[in-house]
Scaffold this motif. Structure first.
Motif, PDB file in Angstrom:
ATOM      1  N   LYS A   1      57.245  52.084  16.591  1.00 18.57           N
ATOM      2  CA  LYS A   1      58.289  51.339  17.303  1.00 18.57           C
ATOM      3  C   LYS A   1      57.641  50.471  18.382  1.00 18.57           C
ATOM      4  O   LYS A   1      57.931  49.284  18.521  1.00 18.57           O
ATOM      5  CB  LYS A   1      59.271  52.345  17.922  1.00 18.57           C
ATOM      6  CG  LYS A   1      60.550  51.687  18.381  1.00 18.57           C
ATOM      7  CD  LYS A   1      61.532  52.699  18.930  1.00 18.57           C
ATOM      8  CE  LYS A   1      62.657  51.930  19.607  1.00 18.57           C
ATOM      9  NZ  LYS A   1      63.094  52.543  20.827  1.00 18.57           N
ATOM     10  N   LYS A   2      56.694  51.098  19.148  1.00 17.07           N
ATOM     11  CA  LYS A   2      56.004  50.353  20.215  1.00 17.07           C
ATOM     12  C   LYS A   2      55.172  49.223  19.605  1.00 17.07           C
ATOM     13  O   LYS A   2      55.129  48.112  20.154  1.00 17.07           O
ATOM     14  CB  LYS A   2      55.084  51.297  21.009  1.00 17.07           C
ATOM     15  CG  LYS A   2      55.838  52.273  21.887  1.00 17.07           C
ATOM     16  CD  LYS A   2      55.994  51.710  23.292  1.00 17.07           C
ATOM     17  CE  LYS A   2      56.690  52.740  24.178  1.00 17.07           C
ATOM     18  NZ  LYS A   2      57.748  52.186  24.975  1.00 17.07           N
ATOM     19  N   ALA A   3      54.531  49.551  18.459  1.00 15.09           N
ATOM     20  CA  ALA A   3      53.719  48.515  17.805  1.00 15.09           C
ATOM     21  C   ALA A   3      54.593  47.333  17.406  1.00 15.09           C
ATOM     22  O   ALA A   3      54.203  46.167  17.553  1.00 15.09           O
ATOM     23  CB  ALA A   3      53.030  49.109  16.574  1.00 15.09           C
ATOM     24  N   GLY A   4      55.811  47.647  16.919  1.00 16.81           N
ATOM     25  CA  GLY A   4      56.748  46.598  16.542  1.00 16.81           C
ATOM     26  C   GLY A   4      57.139  45.748  17.742  1.00 16.81           C
ATOM     27  O   GLY A   4      57.192  44.508  17.659  1.00 16.81           O
ATOM     28  N   GLU A   5      57.396  46.432  18.863  1.00 19.41           N
ATOM     29  CA  GLU A   5      57.797  45.701  20.080  1.00 19.41           C
ATOM     30  C   GLU A   5      56.669  44.788  20.556  1.00 19.41           C
ATOM     31  O   GLU A   5      56.889  43.642  20.955  1.00 19.41           O
ATOM     32  CB  GLU A   5      58.167  46.697  21.195  1.00 19.41           C
ATOM     33  CG  GLU A   5      59.499  47.395  20.933  1.00 19.41           C
ATOM     34  CD  GLU A   5      59.722  48.606  21.847  1.00 19.41           C
ATOM     35  OE1 GLU A   5      60.687  49.330  21.601  1.00 19.41           O
ATOM     36  OE2 GLU A   5      58.898  48.816  22.778  1.00 19.41           O
ATOM     37  N   ARG A   6      55.440  45.320  20.485  1.00 17.96           N
ATOM     38  CA  ARG A   6      54.295  44.510  20.965  1.00 17.96           C
ATOM     39  C   ARG A   6      54.035  43.343  20.013  1.00 17.96           C
ATOM     40  O   ARG A   6      53.666  42.253  20.444  1.00 17.96           O
ATOM     41  CB  ARG A   6      53.062  45.402  21.122  1.00 17.96           C
ATOM     42  CG  ARG A   6      53.279  46.428  22.243  1.00 17.96           C
ATOM     43  CD  ARG A   6      52.083  47.283  22.480  1.00 17.96           C
ATOM     44  NE  ARG A   6      51.039  46.565  23.210  1.00 17.96           N
ATOM     45  CZ  ARG A   6      49.960  47.152  23.683  1.00 17.96           C
ATOM     46  NH1 ARG A   6      49.772  48.449  23.502  1.00 17.96           N
ATOM     47  NH2 ARG A   6      49.050  46.473  24.330  1.00 17.96           N
TER      48      ARG A   6
ATOM     49  N   LEU B   1      51.561  38.650  10.483  1.00 16.42           N
ATOM     50  CA  LEU B   1      51.577  39.942   9.803  1.00 16.42           C
ATOM     51  C   LEU B   1      51.048  41.067  10.704  1.00 16.42           C
ATOM     52  O   LEU B   1      49.834  41.281  10.818  1.00 16.42           O
ATOM     53  CB  LEU B   1      50.701  39.836   8.542  1.00 16.42           C
ATOM     54  CG  LEU B   1      50.868  40.905   7.484  1.00 16.42           C
ATOM     55  CD1 LEU B   1      52.307  41.067   7.036  1.00 16.42           C
ATOM     56  CD2 LEU B   1      49.990  40.574   6.281  1.00 16.42           C
ATOM     57  N   PRO B   2      51.949  41.796  11.352  1.00 10.21           N
ATOM     58  CA  PRO B   2      51.476  42.957  12.117  1.00 10.21           C
ATOM     59  C   PRO B   2      50.883  43.999  11.156  1.00 10.21           C
ATOM     60  O   PRO B   2      51.342  44.105  10.002  1.00 10.21           O
ATOM     61  CB  PRO B   2      52.751  43.498  12.770  1.00 10.21           C
ATOM     62  CG  PRO B   2      53.789  42.454  12.598  1.00 10.21           C
ATOM     63  CD  PRO B   2      53.409  41.653  11.404  1.00 10.21           C
ATOM     64  N   ALA B   3      49.908  44.771  11.623  1.00  9.69           N
ATOM     65  CA  ALA B   3      49.216  45.724  10.728  1.00  9.69           C
ATOM     66  C   ALA B   3      50.183  46.697  10.082  1.00  9.69           C
ATOM     67  O   ALA B   3      50.018  47.093   8.925  1.00  9.69           O
ATOM     68  CB  ALA B   3      48.150  46.475  11.506  1.00  9.69           C
ATOM     69  N   MET B   4      51.218  47.090  10.834  1.00 10.52           N
ATOM     70  CA  MET B   4      52.162  48.081  10.287  1.00 10.52           C
ATOM     71  C   MET B   4      52.918  47.555   9.064  1.00 10.52           C
ATOM     72  O   MET B   4      53.423  48.340   8.260  1.00 10.52           O
ATOM     73  CB  MET B   4      53.152  48.531  11.363  1.00 10.52           C
ATOM     74  CG  MET B   4      53.874  47.380  11.994  1.00 10.52           C
ATOM     75  SD  MET B   4      54.920  47.861  13.369  1.00 10.52           S
ATOM     76  CE  MET B   4      56.255  48.599  12.501  1.00 10.52           C
ATOM     77  N   SER B   5      53.000  46.205   8.932  1.00 12.94           N
ATOM     78  CA  SER B   5      53.688  45.630   7.759  1.00 12.94           C
ATOM     79  C   SER B   5      52.691  45.100   6.737  1.00 12.94           C
ATOM     80  O   SER B   5      53.093  44.527   5.719  1.00 12.94           O
ATOM     81  CB  SER B   5      54.584  44.465   8.183  1.00 12.94           C
ATOM     82  OG  SER B   5      55.351  44.800   9.287  1.00 12.94           O
ATOM     83  N   ASN B   6      51.420  45.270   7.022  1.00 11.23           N
ATOM     84  CA  ASN B   6      50.395  44.694   6.146  1.00 11.23           C
ATOM     85  C   ASN B   6      50.037  45.674   5.029  1.00 11.23           C
ATOM     86  O   ASN B   6      49.357  46.695   5.252  1.00 11.23           O
ATOM     87  CB  ASN B   6      49.155  44.355   6.981  1.00 11.23           C
ATOM     88  CG  ASN B   6      48.127  43.593   6.178  1.00 11.23           C
ATOM     89  OD1 ASN B   6      48.237  43.491   4.952  1.00 11.23           O
ATOM     90  ND2 ASN B   6      47.131  43.048   6.855  1.00 11.23           N
TER      91      ASN B   6
END
Lengths: 232, 755
Positions: B214-219, B242-247
């Motif tokens: 969640k924090k990664a998404g916000e950042r 492309l954030p890493a969490m969606s990569n």
């Protein structure tokens, strides 16, 4: 009285098919006595033996062994009672097919804190030389000897025999009866034997004749004969 | 000391039933060993993969700009606690393999690369390529590649920490490690390749790692805001974010291994449960056979507990020994098999085998417990009867009712068979359940290959055009067959399913490539309709990838385009809705390759090869697994039927013996006993297929929900025919064994006493 049987009643079935198998049995058996239960088919002898053996229960009445009432025992206590006090011999020998003769007898020894010597017993039973054979390699008489050995190896207080000669020929039957007689004399167990065979009454201390769920005769023999002298 | 002599039966029981125990034992070792090896390998590799995030300094995200990032942008990001790293790459085609290669400069700060074989490039004409891409294209160290007109020598094989799965784009349903790969060159070599196909890609890392997704998404949202703000000022807007969490190139391996582990464990539990039921039925049969002995032992004073322990001991010993040996094999032989399967699918760094408590629990503790519980429940139920009931052989739990009356007009043989069926209901139910699970495994093996092939055929026969170009800016071509279109990417709104990319096409009026009537709404692709269950009249809502605007459309119909999630509308309407202006276009459909415009204007060229990468990769990475499913499916099938049909004949040995004495021939007896089992097997085989198919369809949709795109579940009828045929073929082996067994039943059994 070692075995006290009081007012035992037992019914089977319900409604129209209800059958009164035992209609109130009163009986006493002394310690060390050889008691024979006689009677025609359906007279209730096997049912009485099963109740005595704790594998069936009475609808009314009680059985006390050495003062201890069986009706007060739960399933576990009944198992302990059988384990400690009883030896069972059936018409069919019910041996374990993949254990040899000695091992079949050892299954009885396992249940006792103080069993008889198995090898010694095998000799008494005349089975020592067959001890490594499997049951299906022996004759019916030898198999029944093994079953008797399994029952008495734990040196039970009571030996219950349900038609032990029912499946045997004349000669073998006499041998088995002789063996039971010897066991009774040697080890002092109380023997209760169910049989159709009227001749066997002569070797018993006590004879109980059942008919239609009631005791028709109950007497002690003044003079016993040896099993070898029996004829029928 | 008292010895429990009953224990001596175990060895004799093992000897007399050697075949049965051997088959079960080997099967258990195989299943436990394979699953254990799989779990050990995947967990060890997963640990190496997860450690790799820190070890190889994997990025927190990346974006691509249309020109190099301005200093202001870098400063703005630093202020937000974000460090930016240049990660430019070239997209080049390799002449020898016709594959697309994404070439990076040697990295030193972020997304470090693991050398698997050979050496990193030292000279300008050397290149190190991804190990899996090399394997799939049969390339090795020392080979030469022609790239961008230059000849480069492969100096080494590597694993990129940010490309553990070789996804080219985040919107790809599946990666294609054959047609796409990554590579690294020296700075000098990289610069020497020119900038025609250069992409201004940047990676970022946070100063302090994000504590949660969640924090990664916000950042990541903050990074995007800074990028968009900069884009508004300078016109240098992000073309990719492309954030890493969606990569998927980074995350897919972890997710997939987690899914595989669960699937493997469930697979093992099913097999153990089937075997436990087989054991339970075998024991139940033994108890029936030994009823008199059990009654006598109980009458003599043996406790229920002692007998339960006795009958439990052998199956438990078999499972425990199989679990130990299976684990040993798992840690040695099968681990390598499983690791190779993963290395065939993913570009993973080297790993060290780790002791795995989870694998031990799943492959040893749970199977042993499962076997224990199932058999214990059966034994407790069965042995709860009084000793007298055993002596009388009265083992039925149910009250004695009247025997089922059968129509006397039926032939004796039919009534006889029906009686056999009624007498063996539990055995036949277990056969049915066993066949059901075997069919699930067989279906996996039989259905996926044709399903993938069909999908590939569907895609190639429903291409919009042989060549589809997406342009960075409108550029004209002389090619007569080329047709202009507009395209933009939107995303589905996150709901039950993850948000994913949908291409929205603006089609020219009277298009030669898209034959469609739009009416008052839009057309959606068959893939979109299939995945979301949409049809004409439905309303769809899509959102912008990098903006906040939401677009709603009414579905006017479904257009036959299975390759991707897409929306088709009139070009002018699209241009107007998205503010592109009249006459705007940013793509061409063409049946001939366009060669007359500057490639710098080209964003993407899509051909049938690009659209079928999913199917190619599925074939590569699932191929071995499909074969394994087939092998296990057939093995489960044979095992269950063999053991239970054997049991049925053993249970009826006395009756079979008696019928022989009466004068029935072996053939007639086979018609009674083997025929009934055969009927149950064939009915179960064919009857369970629709149910298995339905469940598979549901599972398939559930699994695909996690992936972008859609692969329709369409199984050709021939696959079911092949499945049934394999089942029946396998069963003929069992029939022969059964017939031999019937022949072997001696007449003396009926004449002898129970012992």
């Amino acid at each position: 009285m070692f075995i006290e049987i009081k007012g035992i009643k037992r019914n089977f079935g319900e409604g129209e098919s209800r059958v009164e198998v035992l209609k109130g049995i009163d009986l006493g058996i002394e310690k060390g006595e050889f008691c024979v239960l006689l009677g025609p088919s359906g007279s209730g002898k096997t049912t009485l033996l099963n109740i005595l053996g704790g594998i069936d229960s009475a609808d009314e009445g009680y059985i006390a062994i050495d003062g201890e009432k069986m009706a007060d025992m739960n399933e576990k206590a009944l198992t302990r009672y059988r384990r400690k006090h009883l030896g069972y011999v059936f018409q069919m020998y019910n041996l374990i097919p993949n254990l040899n003769i000695k091992e079949n007898i050892e299954t009885g020894a396992y249940l006792s804190e103080n069993p008889l010597d198995v090898d010694e017993l095998l000799k008494v039973l005349g089975l020592y030389e067959h001890r490594h054979k499997l049951p299906n390699q022996l004759s019916g008489g030898q198999q029944q000897r093994t079953a008797i050995g399994r029952a008495i190896v734990k040196n039970p207080d009571i030996l219950l025999c349900d038609e032990p000669t029912g499946a045997l020929d004349y000669k073998t039957s006499k041998e088995i009866l002789k063996l039971i007689e010897e066991v009774n004399q040697k080890y002092g167990n109380t023997v209760v034997m169910v049989t159709h065979n009227d001749a066997i009454k002569h070797m018993a201390d006590r004879v109980v004749k059942l008919h239609d769920g009631t005791i028709r005769e109950n007497y002690k023999n003044d003079k016993k004969v040896s099993a070898t002298e029996l004829d029928w | 000391m008292r010895r429990n002599v009953l224990k001596r039966r175990f060895i004799r029981e093992l000897k007399s039933e050697f075949g049965k125990y051997l088959v079960i034992f080997l099967f258990l070792i195989g299943a436990i060993g394979f699953v254990s090896g799989f779990l050990v390998a995947s967990n060890s590799m997963l640990a190496a993969y997860e450690d790799g995030f820190a070890k190889y300094r994997v990025e927190d995200g990346n974006f691509e700009l249309s020109s190099p990032a301005e200093t202001e942008l870098q400063t703005a990001l630093i202020e937000e606690g974000v460090a930016l790293y240049e990660n430019f790459y070239l997209t080049e085609e390799v002449k020898e393999t016709e594959a697309k290669l994404r070439i990076f400069k040697k990295r030193t700060e972020v997304n470090l690369i693991c050398l698997m074989e050979g050496a990193f490039p030292e000279k300008a004409d050397e290149i190190a390529i991804d190990r899996m891409h090399a394997d799939n294209n049969r390339l090795s160290v020392g080979d030469s590649l022609t790239i961008g007109g230059k000849t480069l020598q492969i100096s080494g094989l590597v694993a990129f920490s940010d490309y553990s799965a070789l996804y080219e784009k985040a919107s790809d349903m599946m990666f294609d490690a054959t047609k796409f790969g990554v590579a690294v060159m020296t700075e000098e070599g990289f610069d020497g390749m020119g900038d025609t196909h250069l992409h201004y890609s940047y990676s970022w890392r946070y100063d302090t790692p994000a504590e949660s997704d969640k924090k990664a998404g916000e950042r990541a949202d903050i990074v995007l805001e800074v990028l968009m703000g900069n884009g508004m000022r300078t016109g240098n807007v992000p073309v990719n974010f492309l954030p890493a969490m969606s990569n998927l190139a980074i995350q897919f391996v972890g997710d997939d291994m987690g899914r595989d582990n669960k699937m493997m464990a469930v697979f093992l539990y099913i097999i153990i449960a089937i075997l436990a039921f087989v054991f339970a039925i075998t024991i139940s049969n033994t108890i029936t056979k030994e009823a008199l002995v059990i009654g006598t032992l109980r009458a003599s004073g043996y406790t229920k507990g002692e007998l339960i322990r006795h009958y439990l001991a052998l199956p438990m010993t078999v499972v425990a020994v199989a679990a130990v040996l299976g684990n040993i094999l798992g840690y040695t032989v099968f681990k390598e098999v499983a690791a190779n399967m993963y290395y065939n699918s993913y570009s993973l760094p080297t790993f060290v085998t780790l002791w795995n408590a989870d694998a031990f629990i799943r492959t040893t503790v749970i199977p042993v417990l499962l076997m224990f519980i199932i058999n214990l429940v059966m034994l407790v139920r069965k042995l709860s009867l009084s000793p007298l009931r055993f002596i009388r052989r009265d083992l039925s739990k149910r009250k004695k009712g009247k025997a089922i009356r059968l129509n006397s007009k039926w032939s004796l043989m039919n009534r006889f068979r029906l009686r056999i069926l009624l007498q063996n209901v539990p055995n036949y139910i277990t056969i049915l359940v066993g066949i059901f699970f075997a069919n699930v495994l067989l279906l996996f093996g039989f259905v996926l290959p044709p399903l993938v092939d069909n999908y590939e055929k569907d895609i190639t026969s429903n291409l919009i055009a042989k060549y589809q170009y997406v342009l960075k800016a409108p550029v004209e071509t002389e090619e007569k067959s080329a047709e202009k279109y507009s395209v933009t990417a939107l995303q589905t709104v996150k709901g039950k399913l993850k948000s994913e990319e949908v291409m929205v096409y603006g089609i020219a009026e009277g298009s030669a490539y898209v034959d469609a009537e739009f009416g008052d709404g839009v057309l959606i692709s068959t893939a979109y309709a299939g995945k979301y269950g949409l049809s004409a009249g439905d309303e769809i809502t899509l959102e912008e990838s990098f903006g906040e605007q939401v677009h709603s459309f009414t579905v006017a119909g479904v257009y036959d385009y299975p390759a991707a999630l897409a929306v088709f509308m009139e070009q002018e309407e699209l241009n107007e809705r998205f503010g592109f202006g009249e006459g705007y276009f940013n793509g061409y459909f063409s049946d001939r390759e366009l060669v007359d415009f500057d490639e710098r204007f080209l964003a993407t060229k899509i051909t049938a090869d690009d659209l079928t990468k999913t199917t190619r990769q599925l074939k590569v990475s699932m191929g071995e697994l499909m074969d394994l499913f087939l092998v296990f499916g057939v093995a489960v099938f044979l095992l269950v039927i063999y053991l239970l049909s054997k049991l049925i004949i053993e249970k009826n040995a006395q009756s079979i013996s008696m019928t022989k004495i009466l004068g029935y021939t072996d053939g007639e007896i086979n018609k009674l006993y083997v025929w009934m089992t055969s009927a149950v097997v064939v009915i179960s085989l064919i009857g369970t297929i629709p149910l298995v198919n339905y469940i598979m369809k549901y599972l398939f949709a559930a699994v695909l929900a996690d992936y972008p795109g859609w692969l329709p579940y369409r199984v050709p009828f021939t696959a079911f025919v092949r499945m049934g045929a394999l089942g029946i073929l396998s069963y003929t082996v069992i029939i022969l064994i059964q017939m031999k067994k019937v022949k072997g039943v001696s007449k003396s059994i009926a004449l002898k006493s129970v012992e």
